[in-house]
Design a protein around this motif. Sequence first.
Motif: not given
Length: 156
Positions: A14, A17, A45, A110, A114, A118, A132
């Motif tokens: 987290t 990102i 991501g 990933n 992501f 989003e 997030y």
Amino acid sequence: VFFFNDTATTEIYTEQIVGSVRCVQETEHVQQKEEISLNAKFWCGGLSGVILWTGNFPLDVIKTVIQTDDLKTPRFSNFIQCYKTLYAQQGYLGFYRGFTPCLLRAVPVNGVSFLVYETVLSGLGGSKAVSYTHLTLPTIYSVQISVVAVSLKKKT
């Protein structure tokens, strides 16, 4: 150890990102994360996944070795013993056996995850109210401790 591993992994991912998005915002000179291109979101991501797995992979290898150990005559009694044995037999490279396929999978998985997250969040109009970054370490600990407490209470 595995409880902490999963919790720390989520927090690291987290934070990575969040850092990636901020870096892209500065580079692309955009104010809102909604203005970031789809391509940039994918790479935020994807690269976050690579960084996550680079640090987490040795712990995952140890976890897998312990989980696949023989139940009747286990070779390892704990995490530390498994670590020491693997290191003595294979050195540090032993903790990264199978790492290449993991990295090849990490970028697209990933990146797409992501990007979809989003996009859906933005489409629902909630990206300004919900972010997030709500997955902070205290929140994750609270949820996991609550689940463990409830499950223990049900058993007694």
